[in-house]
Design a protein around this motif. Structure first.
Motif, short mmCIF file in Angstrom:
data_model
loop_
_atom_site.label_atom_id
_atom_site.label_comp_id
_atom_site.label_asym_id
_atom_site.label_seq_id
_atom_site.Cartn_x
_atom_site.Cartn_y
_atom_site.Cartn_z
N SER A 58 -10.81 -17.12 14.50
CA SER A 58 -12.26 -17.81 14.73
C SER A 58 -14.07 -17.95 14.69
CB SER A 58 -11.78 -17.66 16.38
OG SER A 58 -12.33 -16.24 16.04
N VAL A 59 -13.03 -16.31 13.67
CA VAL A 59 -14.28 -16.37 12.92
C VAL A 59 -14.77 -16.52 11.32
CG1 VAL A 59 -15.02 -13.55 14.18
CG2 VAL A 59 -13.11 -13.83 12.74
N GLY A 60 -13.21 -17.09 10.99
CA GLY A 60 -13.40 -17.85 9.59
C GLY A 60 -13.12 -16.84 8.65
N GLY A 61 -12.37 -15.23 9.18
CA GLY A 61 -11.61 -14.94 8.51
C GLY A 61 -10.62 -15.29 7.28
N ARG A 62 -10.63 -15.15 5.92
CA ARG A 62 -9.09 -15.97 5.07
C ARG A 62 -8.16 -14.81 5.43
NH1 ARG A 62 -11.95 -14.52 -0.35
NH2 ARG A 62 -14.17 -15.47 -0.72
N SER A 63 -7.17 -15.86 5.39
CA SER A 63 -5.33 -15.70 5.68
C SER A 63 -5.14 -14.34 5.43
CB SER A 63 -4.65 -16.38 5.88
OG SER A 63 -4.40 -17.30 4.04
N SER A 64 -5.63 -13.98 4.40
CA SER A 64 -4.77 -12.74 3.45
C SER A 64 -6.57 -11.72 3.84
CB SER A 64 -5.46 -12.84 2.61
OG SER A 64 -6.72 -13.37 1.53
N SER A 65 -6.41 -11.98 5.36
CA SER A 65 -7.50 -10.78 5.40
C SER A 65 -7.11 -9.11 5.53
CB SER A 65 -8.36 -10.97 6.51
OG SER A 65 -9.42 -10.44 6.94
N LEU A 66 -8.17 -8.72 4.56
CA LEU A 66 -7.58 -7.09 5.17
C LEU A 66 -7.98 -6.16 6.31
CD1 LEU A 66 -7.74 -5.56 1.03
CD2 LEU A 66 -5.50 -6.28 2.42
N HIS A 67 -8.67 -7.09 7.18
CA HIS A 67 -9.53 -6.72 7.83
C HIS A 67 -8.01 -6.78 9.72
CE1 HIS A 67 -13.41 -6.21 8.79
NE2 HIS A 67 -13.87 -7.29 7.90
N LEU A 68 -7.11 -7.89 8.74
CA LEU A 68 -5.44 -8.09 9.72
C LEU A 68 -4.32 -7.07 9.31
CD1 LEU A 68 -5.04 -12.12 8.05
CD2 LEU A 68 -5.41 -10.79 11.10
N PRO A 69 -3.97 -6.89 10.22
CA PRO A 69 -2.83 -5.55 10.22
C PRO A 69 -1.19 -6.09 9.25
CG PRO A 69 -3.13 -6.11 12.64
CD PRO A 69 -4.17 -7.46 11.67
N ALA A 70 -1.00 -5.23 8.71
CA ALA A 70 -0.38 -5.76 7.35
C ALA A 70 -0.43 -4.42 6.57
CB ALA A 70 -1.12 -5.73 6.32
N GLY A 71 0.99 -4.41 5.24
CA GLY A 71 1.68 -3.00 5.42
C GLY A 71 2.84 -2.83 6.21
N ALA A 72 3.60 -1.90 5.59
CA ALA A 72 4.71 -1.08 6.60
C ALA A 72 4.04 -0.51 7.72
CB ALA A 72 5.28 0.05 5.73
N ASN A 73 3.08 0.02 8.01
CA ASN A 73 2.83 0.35 9.98
C ASN A 73 1.94 -1.03 10.26
OD1 ASN A 73 3.92 2.64 9.21
ND2 ASN A 73 2.76 3.73 8.10
#
Length: 135
Positions: A58-73
């Motif tokens: 909704s804010v136009g962020g990239r699908s690979s944004s590092l704001h998205l929860p990612a990684g093992a945790n």
């Protein structure tokens, strides 16, 4: 009630703005933000921390944004920082903020840093094995 996760930061300051309550943020990002805040001696604001996929779209962020929860945790690895006091949000101070994140960030591995007229995007991409980036 939001718990303290750093010397200057509460968990709630990094939660998604859509109301979903996602707020898992990487500890290196908090430590780095603490270092910069301690050096500045003035209050800072994280105006965008963790984002769920729907809010990121909704804010136009990239699908690979590092704001998205990612990684093992499933933690957010990015935050957008500025000064709490609007009078401090000028070009010189924003550049100073960028330089401080760059300087202190050397202790945290590969960073992504973006300079904007409103503040600085910071991510701890090295925690995900990514190379540094600047824009």
């Amino acid at each position: 009630m939001s718990k303290w996760i750093g010397h200057f930061w509460k968990q709630g300051e990094f939660k998604c703005h859509c109301g979903c309550e996602r707020d898992e943020v990487h500890s290196s990002l908090i430590s780095l933000a603490d270092d910069v805040r301690r050096h500045l001696g003035v209050a800072m604001d994280c105006n965008s921390g963790v984002r769920c996929e729907e809010h990121n779209r909704s804010v136009g962020g990239r699908s690979s944004s590092l704001h998205l929860p990612a990684g093992a945790n499933h933690q957010g690895h990015a935050g957008d920082f500025t000064f709490c006091e609007k009078r401090l949000r000028n070009r010189v101070n924003i550049l100073r903020l960028y330089v401080l994140f760059e300087s202190y960030g050397r202790n945290y591995g590969a960073l992504g840093l973006g300079l904007y007229n409103w503040g600085v995007h910071v991510d701890v991409r090295g925690a995900l094995g990514l190379k540094p980036a600047r824009w």
